[in-house]
Design a protein around this motif. Structure first.
Motif, mmCIF file in Angstrom:
data_model
loop_
_atom_site.group_PDB
_atom_site.id
_atom_site.type_symbol
_atom_site.label_atom_id
_atom_site.label_comp_id
_atom_site.label_asym_id
_atom_site.label_seq_id
_atom_site.Cartn_x
_atom_site.Cartn_y
_atom_site.Cartn_z
ATOM 1 N N LEU A 184 -6.063 2.583 -0.235
ATOM 2 C CA LEU A 184 -6.436 2.635 -1.650
ATOM 3 C C LEU A 184 -6.223 4.029 -2.232
ATOM 4 C CD1 LEU A 184 -9.565 0.294 -1.696
ATOM 5 C CD2 LEU A 184 -7.392 -0.099 -2.839
ATOM 6 N N VAL A 187 -3.367 4.035 -4.580
ATOM 7 C CA VAL A 187 -3.756 3.253 -5.758
ATOM 8 C C VAL A 187 -4.599 4.122 -6.688
ATOM 9 C CG1 VAL A 187 -5.117 1.274 -6.547
ATOM 10 C CG2 VAL A 187 -3.663 1.062 -4.507
ATOM 11 N N SER B 102 2.430 -8.097 -8.117
ATOM 12 C CA SER B 102 1.831 -6.773 -8.270
ATOM 13 C C SER B 102 2.191 -6.156 -9.619
ATOM 14 C CB SER B 102 2.266 -5.863 -7.124
ATOM 15 O OG SER B 102 1.635 -6.269 -5.931
ATOM 16 N N ALA B 105 -0.170 -7.596 -11.914
ATOM 17 C CA ALA B 105 -1.512 -7.021 -11.731
ATOM 18 C C ALA B 105 -1.612 -5.669 -12.437
ATOM 19 C CB ALA B 105 -1.825 -6.878 -10.236
ATOM 20 N N LEU B 131 -0.057 -1.572 -4.320
ATOM 21 C CA LEU B 131 -0.785 -2.850 -4.239
ATOM 22 C C LEU B 131 -0.119 -3.785 -3.235
ATOM 23 C CD1 LEU B 131 -1.601 -3.495 -8.024
ATOM 24 C CD2 LEU B 131 -3.088 -2.533 -6.249
ATOM 25 N N ASP B 132 1.206 -3.784 -3.206
ATOM 26 C CA ASP B 132 1.922 -4.608 -2.225
ATOM 27 C C ASP B 132 1.584 -4.185 -0.796
ATOM 28 O OD1 ASP B 132 3.204 -6.347 -3.933
ATOM 29 O OD2 ASP B 132 5.012 -5.126 -4.114
ATOM 30 N N PRO B 140 -6.048 -7.858 -0.283
ATOM 31 C CA PRO B 140 -5.556 -7.482 -1.613
ATOM 32 C C PRO B 140 -6.595 -6.690 -2.395
ATOM 33 C CG PRO B 140 -6.086 -9.827 -1.528
ATOM 34 C CD PRO B 140 -6.199 -9.304 -0.127
ATOM 35 N N ALA B 141 -6.121 -5.771 -3.245
ATOM 36 C CA ALA B 141 -7.019 -4.981 -4.102
ATOM 37 C C ALA B 141 -7.432 -5.839 -5.285
ATOM 38 C CB ALA B 141 -6.314 -3.712 -4.568
ATOM 39 N N LEU B 146 -9.746 -2.098 -9.029
ATOM 40 C CA LEU B 146 -8.822 -1.400 -9.919
ATOM 41 C C LEU B 146 -9.539 -0.948 -11.186
ATOM 42 C CD1 LEU B 146 -5.643 -3.653 -9.574
ATOM 43 C CD2 LEU B 146 -6.334 -1.669 -8.217
#
Lengths: 206, 206
Positions: A184, A187, B102, B105, B131-132, B140-141, B146
């Protein structure tokens, strides 16, 4: 399951799995005869964790071993996650010792936020070193910035921990913590840049 | 000032400065006779920026040149900072194209937060790729995470921009933006880990 199924389930080639077995990263399966062994779900999970540490965290295998040792020796889930975090950070603190000023700035930040760290926590030194690196370029990180980050990261951590809260399984909790901590990061950093672009556009409409 | 003073002021050895001159990273000084030239404050600032990009951002020299070109061509301070950011991010987006899921997203995240990005912004692809990478590990996020990051980084960006707001000088603004973006990353990430340790201790007192 046999080795072939373990390979299929983990997505790793058999020679790689055998290498991890030889290196002691993956515990042996239950021997069935002289040359075969049966594996179970714990092996699938451990391989996924090793892969996260190698591919994602890009750790060297000796560091991976040290992270896994720490996890296996931990007495509970919280300690296992904490150990994984500490070993992940250990890799960045082998440089110059930090300045007394920066160590004090870290202590002050912890105080202001009601936080504490174990005396041997690598985060203390890692943060002081990062502050020293900025100060060397003549742009010291003011307490305002540090407090803004502390506030922002406290809120984010509450949501992030929701990811780990659901599981009682130690290996899975550690895997989530490692993935959460490391994967993360890009991200978070990319969202930071997007936020900077947008806040800058609002604040400096030249 | 002469070359010797430029070296003293910038903390860089003369051969390094001459190398940057030959490579076109540093604009030439005003020639005084056949072999000497005079330099000014703009050279000191440019050298500090080059050093931040090389030592701190660990960029290759061709990327440094591309960042500096972008800054020199920018029409204003905001554009110069934005250009530097985009070139800094460009280096991470040369991998696999991101998945449609993604990219969607990312678009949803921007919508929910009232943010926008230029169509060619590398942040869009960099975030989708990040994210991928997480989704490939089966975790998955979620939009919750997010949004927590977006909220946290919006607050942090307001404080961070205070660093840049004080200066009208373009070179200095870019230097602050580069230093702020890159050098504050380890500070932010370490504070994130400290927050995780402390929030985890509050939430899981086992």
């Amino acid at each position: 399951m046999w080795m072939a199924e373990l390979a299929a389930r983990s997505g790793l080639p058999v020679p790689t799995i055998k290498y991890y077995l030889r290196e002691g990263l993956l515990p042996p399966g239950v021997a069935v005869g002289a040359t075969r062994a049966r594996y179970d779900e714990s092996h699938v999970r451990r391989l996924r964790l090793i892969r996260a540490l190698v591919d994602v965290a890009q750790l060297r295998l000796d560091v991976v071993r040290s992270v896994l040792d720490g996890i296996d020796r931990a007495r509970n889930r919280h300690e296992a996650v904490g150990t994984a975090h500490m070993r992940l950070s250990q890799t960045v603190t082998d440089d110059d010792p930090p300045s007394a000023e920066s160590m004090q700035a870290v202590a002050d930040l912890l105080d202001r936020n009601g936080w504490s760290l174990l005396p041997n926590s690598p985060h203390r030194i890692a943060l002081a070193q990062a502050l020293d690196a900025i100060a060397r370029l003549g742009l010291p990180a003011e307490p305002d910035i540090l407090d803004a980050y502390a506030h922002a990261m406290r809120d984010a951590a509450s949501v992030e921990l929701g990811l780990v809260a659901g599981t009682e399984d130690r290996e899975l909790a550690v895997e989530h913590a490692v993935i959460g901590t490391l994967l993360l990061e890009p991200v978070l950093l990319t969202i930071r840049r997007i936020a900077q672009v947008n806040v800058s556009r609002e604040q400096f409409p030249d």
